[in-house]
Design an enzyme around this catalytic site. Sequence first.
Site, mmCIF file in Angstrom:
data_model
loop_
_atom_site.group_PDB
_atom_site.id
_atom_site.type_symbol
_atom_site.label_atom_id
_atom_site.label_comp_id
_atom_site.label_asym_id
_atom_site.label_seq_id
_atom_site.Cartn_x
_atom_site.Cartn_y
_atom_site.Cartn_z
ATOM 1 N N TYR A 19 64.506 16.496 61.909
ATOM 2 C CA TYR A 19 64.040 15.207 62.436
ATOM 3 C C TYR A 19 65.115 14.431 63.199
ATOM 4 O O TYR A 19 64.850 13.339 63.699
ATOM 5 C CB TYR A 19 63.536 14.326 61.279
ATOM 6 C CG TYR A 19 62.395 14.952 60.529
ATOM 7 C CD1 TYR A 19 61.112 14.982 61.060
ATOM 8 C CD2 TYR A 19 62.594 15.534 59.280
ATOM 9 C CE1 TYR A 19 60.063 15.565 60.379
ATOM 10 C CE2 TYR A 19 61.549 16.113 58.581
ATOM 11 C CZ TYR A 19 60.291 16.129 59.142
ATOM 12 O OH TYR A 19 59.251 16.714 58.459
ATOM 13 N N HIS A 24 60.819 8.986 65.701
ATOM 14 C CA HIS A 24 60.756 8.238 64.444
ATOM 15 C C HIS A 24 62.158 7.924 63.916
ATOM 16 O O HIS A 24 62.308 7.035 63.086
ATOM 17 C CB HIS A 24 59.988 9.069 63.413
ATOM 18 C CG HIS A 24 58.952 8.321 62.650
ATOM 19 N ND1 HIS A 24 58.532 7.037 62.930
ATOM 20 C CD2 HIS A 24 58.217 8.690 61.552
ATOM 21 C CE1 HIS A 24 57.594 6.667 62.078
ATOM 22 N NE2 HIS A 24 57.402 7.641 61.226
ATOM 23 N N PHE A 70 62.428 9.831 53.088
ATOM 24 C CA PHE A 70 61.396 9.994 54.105
ATOM 25 C C PHE A 70 60.770 8.631 54.389
ATOM 26 O O PHE A 70 60.766 7.734 53.547
ATOM 27 C CB PHE A 70 60.353 11.059 53.754
ATOM 28 C CG PHE A 70 60.906 12.457 53.890
ATOM 29 C CD1 PHE A 70 60.908 13.104 55.110
ATOM 30 C CD2 PHE A 70 61.468 13.102 52.790
ATOM 31 C CE1 PHE A 70 61.458 14.364 55.259
ATOM 32 C CE2 PHE A 70 62.011 14.371 52.915
ATOM 33 C CZ PHE A 70 62.006 15.011 54.151
ATOM 34 N N ASN A 72 57.876 7.150 54.725
ATOM 35 C CA ASN A 72 56.816 6.484 53.970
ATOM 36 C C ASN A 72 57.286 5.899 52.650
ATOM 37 O O ASN A 72 56.539 5.167 52.012
ATOM 38 C CB ASN A 72 55.665 7.457 53.705
ATOM 39 C CG ASN A 72 54.987 7.908 54.970
ATOM 40 O OD1 ASN A 72 55.272 7.406 56.059
ATOM 41 N ND2 ASN A 72 54.090 8.862 54.853
ATOM 42 N N ASP A 97 61.499 2.305 64.885
ATOM 43 C CA ASP A 97 60.746 2.691 66.080
ATOM 44 C C ASP A 97 59.491 1.833 66.201
ATOM 45 O O ASP A 97 58.938 1.380 65.198
ATOM 46 C CB ASP A 97 60.365 4.175 66.000
ATOM 47 C CG ASP A 97 59.533 4.495 64.778
ATOM 48 O OD1 ASP A 97 60.007 4.258 63.649
ATOM 49 O OD2 ASP A 97 58.399 4.989 64.930
ATOM 50 N N ASN A 118 54.566 2.817 58.588
ATOM 51 C CA ASN A 118 54.584 3.162 57.168
ATOM 52 C C ASN A 118 55.905 2.856 56.473
ATOM 53 O O ASN A 118 55.920 2.555 55.279
ATOM 54 C CB ASN A 118 54.202 4.627 56.967
ATOM 55 C CG ASN A 118 52.736 4.863 57.239
ATOM 56 O OD1 ASN A 118 51.902 3.979 57.030
ATOM 57 N ND2 ASN A 118 52.410 6.043 57.721
#
Length: 192
Positions: A19, A24, A70, A72, A97, A118
């Site tokens: 990632y 994100h 992560f 969320n 973001d 989220n």
Amino acid sequence: MADQAPWLLVGLGNPGARYARTRHNIGFMAVDAWCDKATSSPSWSEKWKAQVATLGTGSSRVVALKPQTFMNRSGQSVVPAAQFLRVPPPQILVVHDEVDFPLGRLAVKKGGGHGGHNGLRDILQLLGNGDFLRIRLGIGRPVHGEVADHVLSDFRPDEEPVVDDLLARAVAAITSVTREGVVTAMNKFNTT
């Protein structure tokens, strides 16, 4: 004062090499860029389910935090850090973001809701307070396809100059918020 609460500078993103350069993760990238400019070699450690670096800037301390939970579950990192450090919500600065902004747009925001993000949703839910500050970094909305696929995609090579400029302005905005206050930063950076 030594007993004054530091700024808690939070970059939102997802952990891992997969990632690293995704849309994100622009929050992680901005915090990394700010830390690299603030000191030649920031010292990162693991705490509060996050990568953490403490930096002194002028008369204030800044604790930089990159949650490794992560996106969320960002609140599971941010809230324990804020509680331990006794940082009130108006001294928490979350860099994230923003799909509702075109690529390259930046805005400083004081408080508010989660706007469908989220990471912000989890912080709001666990903190129980939306008075924290935000720097919103535009990554654009996909013309076709799912938003989830878009935010987890890497920036294209032709977008990199815009991303580099956005990160440079994010560094300046973080510095402005932490040294001059949110109102001054909003007046400087919240142009169309």
